[in-house]
Motif scaffolding. Structure first.
Motif, mmCIF file in Angstrom:
data_model
loop_
_atom_site.group_PDB
_atom_site.id
_atom_site.type_symbol
_atom_site.label_atom_id
_atom_site.label_comp_id
_atom_site.label_asym_id
_atom_site.label_seq_id
_atom_site.Cartn_x
_atom_site.Cartn_y
_atom_site.Cartn_z
ATOM 1 N N PRO A 1 54.404 65.787 53.588
ATOM 2 C CA PRO A 1 53.148 65.108 53.260
ATOM 3 C C PRO A 1 52.372 65.885 52.189
ATOM 4 N N ALA A 2 51.778 65.183 51.252
ATOM 5 C CA ALA A 2 51.123 65.815 50.107
ATOM 6 C C ALA A 2 50.101 66.860 50.528
ATOM 7 N N GLU A 3 49.375 66.567 51.604
ATOM 8 C CA GLU A 3 48.332 67.501 52.042
ATOM 9 C C GLU A 3 48.912 68.758 52.671
ATOM 10 N N GLN A 4 50.204 68.751 52.992
ATOM 11 C CA GLN A 4 50.828 69.926 53.598
ATOM 12 C C GLN A 4 51.592 70.796 52.603
ATOM 13 N N THR A 5 51.730 70.332 51.368
ATOM 14 C CA THR A 5 52.517 71.116 50.405
ATOM 15 C C THR A 5 51.952 72.515 50.157
ATOM 16 N N PRO A 6 50.618 72.740 50.192
ATOM 17 C CA PRO A 6 50.149 74.121 50.003
ATOM 18 C C PRO A 6 50.689 75.091 51.043
ATOM 19 N N MET B 1 41.291 81.928 35.452
ATOM 20 C CA MET B 1 40.166 81.788 34.543
ATOM 21 C C MET B 1 39.539 80.399 34.563
ATOM 22 N N GLN B 2 40.317 79.394 34.905
ATOM 23 C CA GLN B 2 39.802 78.026 34.907
ATOM 24 C C GLN B 2 39.703 77.449 36.314
ATOM 25 N N ALA B 3 40.844 77.403 37.019
ATOM 26 C CA ALA B 3 40.885 76.696 38.302
ATOM 27 C C ALA B 3 40.341 77.513 39.460
ATOM 28 N N GLN B 4 40.443 78.855 39.389
ATOM 29 C CA GLN B 4 40.170 79.713 40.535
ATOM 30 C C GLN B 4 40.911 79.204 41.774
ATOM 31 N N ASP B 5 42.177 78.874 41.530
ATOM 32 C CA ASP B 5 43.044 78.368 42.583
ATOM 33 C C ASP B 5 44.468 78.757 42.223
ATOM 34 N N TYR B 6 45.069 79.633 43.024
ATOM 35 C CA TYR B 6 46.415 80.135 42.754
ATOM 36 C C TYR B 6 47.448 79.019 42.757
ATOM 37 N N LEU B 7 47.149 77.925 43.440
ATOM 38 C CA LEU B 7 48.088 76.819 43.548
ATOM 39 C C LEU B 7 47.758 75.672 42.601
ATOM 40 N N LYS B 8 46.929 75.944 41.602
ATOM 41 C CA LYS B 8 46.599 74.898 40.640
ATOM 42 C C LYS B 8 47.182 75.273 39.284
ATOM 43 N N SER B 9 48.350 74.698 38.994
ATOM 44 C CA SER B 9 49.001 74.895 37.706
ATOM 45 C C SER B 9 50.056 73.805 37.546
ATOM 46 N N LYS B 10 50.573 73.630 36.338
ATOM 47 C CA LYS B 10 51.623 72.641 36.123
ATOM 48 C C LYS B 10 52.859 72.973 36.962
ATOM 49 N N THR B 11 53.121 74.272 37.090
ATOM 50 C CA THR B 11 54.287 74.725 37.844
ATOM 51 C C THR B 11 54.184 74.334 39.316
ATOM 52 N N THR B 12 53.078 74.707 39.944
ATOM 53 C CA THR B 12 52.922 74.422 41.372
ATOM 54 C C THR B 12 52.730 72.931 41.629
ATOM 55 N N ASP B 13 52.064 72.234 40.716
ATOM 56 C CA ASP B 13 51.888 70.790 40.882
ATOM 57 C C ASP B 13 53.236 70.072 40.850
ATOM 58 N N ARG B 14 54.103 70.502 39.927
ATOM 59 C CA ARG B 14 55.421 69.855 39.846
ATOM 60 C C ARG B 14 56.215 70.106 41.120
ATOM 61 N N TRP B 15 56.186 71.366 41.607
ATOM 62 C CA TRP B 15 56.988 71.647 42.795
ATOM 63 C C TRP B 15 56.422 70.938 44.027
ATOM 64 N N ALA B 16 55.113 70.818 44.101
ATOM 65 C CA ALA B 16 54.505 70.068 45.205
ATOM 66 C C ALA B 16 54.981 68.619 45.189
ATOM 67 N N ALA B 17 55.093 68.034 43.992
ATOM 68 C CA ALA B 17 55.571 66.652 43.883
ATOM 69 C C ALA B 17 57.015 66.537 44.366
ATOM 70 N N LEU B 18 57.844 67.547 44.070
ATOM 71 C CA LEU B 18 59.231 67.527 44.532
ATOM 72 C C LEU B 18 59.310 67.671 46.048
ATOM 73 N N LEU B 19 58.473 68.526 46.611
ATOM 74 C CA LEU B 19 58.438 68.654 48.069
ATOM 75 C C LEU B 19 58.034 67.333 48.720
ATOM 76 N N THR B 20 57.086 66.641 48.097
ATOM 77 C CA THR B 20 56.646 65.352 48.624
ATOM 78 C C THR B 20 57.781 64.331 48.581
ATOM 79 N N LEU B 21 58.553 64.341 47.491
ATOM 80 C CA LEU B 21 59.715 63.458 47.397
ATOM 81 C C LEU B 21 60.701 63.710 48.532
ATOM 82 N N ASN B 22 60.682 64.936 49.035
ATOM 83 C CA ASN B 22 61.616 65.319 50.098
ATOM 84 C C ASN B 22 60.973 65.307 51.484
ATOM 85 N N GLY B 23 59.904 64.552 51.616
ATOM 86 C CA GLY B 23 59.361 64.271 52.935
ATOM 87 C C GLY B 23 58.187 65.105 53.393
#
Length: 378
Positions: A179-184, A155-177
């Motif tokens: 690249p931020a642009e590859q987390t999707p 309803m807001q983002a029109q992006d399945y990967l835009k939420s607090k849940t996915t943002d947090r997990w993307a940050a954890l993946l980045t911590l583990n090597g």
């Protein structure tokens, strides 16, 4: 392509011969049918939050997929003769349309299930049908099995990967090597219920699982398979409802250490799922949002010390799970058990490194403040 073959391709029941040239039109389906599959209009009641035509909506999600697959250019979408037609840019492989149509074919089965749930008065007034549009369809690295998408993503983002849940997990993946642009490309999501709903209605969606199970199994079969014959992408199962669903839905096709003893498939348990003769490595994980509940002092009568202790424990599990996903996604042929052991060594239970990540990401302390808090962790 003849009519029968086209229908089979659309449903994802065959793959050979389902080839569309990137320079020719791909017919997605009728205007009403495509409108339903793309939840069109995405965010309108009396007034549209982001006014977009059907053509713009379809192009929006297909372009997300192209970008996350690493392809340049923009699709062209038009309505003609009552149908929705797509033309991909030249950089896109000729068989990309096959992947799109196989996905929409499984989506049609989910839509039919949703309509039946509505007729049975199981569907709620504030639910919206929402398929995982915009995922990387070809060059992804792993699969994430989750519960349902938050309604804000539609309803807001029109992006399945835009939420607090996915943002947090993307940050954890980045911590583990990663690249931020590859987390999707690591977060190719399949939800047990393709239903955009408020975050607090998870338990009310449980009655829908049986209806959507054929869809979910079909999606796992499609999205876990690597282009190389017999190889599979790793999968992470997030949250207790998802882990329980795997055991109940696959039975003997899903093996893990505690199965013979009747033990639940738990966080950081490693399993092997047989999908059409292929073995898919599956790791059990916490739901990415669990930590906010686990670390809430109000859950313990205002005891912030206890909340921090449990929060650090959950953070450690999440760091290990995301480490495993990052490692297996980068090298899918790796031994899953060895990878898990290496990640547990990288993020040891009770370590200062885990503690500091908790205080930085959850308590919002700066690195020096977090280090001070974690001099004697535990």
């Amino acid at each position: 392509m003849n009519k029968v073959k086209g229908i089979l391709c659309l449903l994802g029941l065959v793959s050979s011969g389902c080839i569309w040239s990137s320079s020719s039109d791909l017919v997605l389906g009728s205007i009403p049918g495509v409108s339903q599959l793309y939840s069109y209009p995405n965010n309108c009641t009396e007034i549209c939050y982001q006014p977009m035509s059907l053509e713009q909506t379809v192009a929006h999600y297909l372009n997300q997929s192209l970008q996350r697959d690493g392809y340049a250019g923009q699709v062209k979408v038009r309505l003609e003769d009552g149908q929705v037609k797509v033309q991909f840019p030249d950089a896109v492989p000729a068989d990309y349309g096959t992947r799109v149509m196989a996905f929409l074919g499984m989506g049609q089965s989910a839509l039919t299930a949703a309509q039946q749930l509505n007729e049975a008065h199981v569907w709620a007034y504030n639910w919206r049908f929402f398929l995982p549009h915009g995922m990387a369809l070809e060059n992804h690295h792993s699969v994430q099995l989750l519960h349902f998408p938050p309604d804000d993503s539609l309803m807001q983002a029109q992006d399945y990967l835009k939420s607090k849940t996915t943002d947090r997990w993307a940050a954890l993946l980045t911590l583990n090597g990663v690249p931020a642009e590859q987390t999707p490309a690591y977060q190719t999501i399949i939800d047990l219920a393709p239903v955009a709903a408020p975050a607090n209605v998870g338990s009310k969606l449980a009655p829908t699982y049986v209806a959507f199970t054929p869809y979910v199994k079909g999606m796992i079969q499609q999205w876990s398979q690597m282009p190389q014959d017999g190889q599979s992408y790793p999968m992470v199962a997030f949250g207790q409802p998802v882990r329980q669903w795997l055991v109940q839905s696959y039975g003997q096709q899903f093996q893990y250490a505690g199965a013979a003893k009747g033990k639940a498939f738990a966080t950081l348990d490693l399993g092997a799922l047989d999908v059409g003769g292929r073995q898919v490595a599956v790791l059990g994980a916490n739901h990415p949002s669990q930590i906010w509940y686990a670390a809430d002092p109000d859950e313990y009568g205002g005891d912030s010390t206890k909340a921090d202790k449990i929060g650090i424990q959950v953070m450690g599990q999440d760091l290990v799970a995301s480490c495993w996903q990052a490692g297996m996604g980068a090298k899918p042929g790796s031994d899953p058990a060895t990878q898990l052991q290496q990640c547990q060594q990288r993020w040891p239970v009770g370590s200062a490194a885990v503690c500091e990540q908790f205080y930085q990401s959850i308590r919002q302390l700066n690195p020096s403040e977090a280090a001070e808090r974690c001099q004697a962790p535990g």
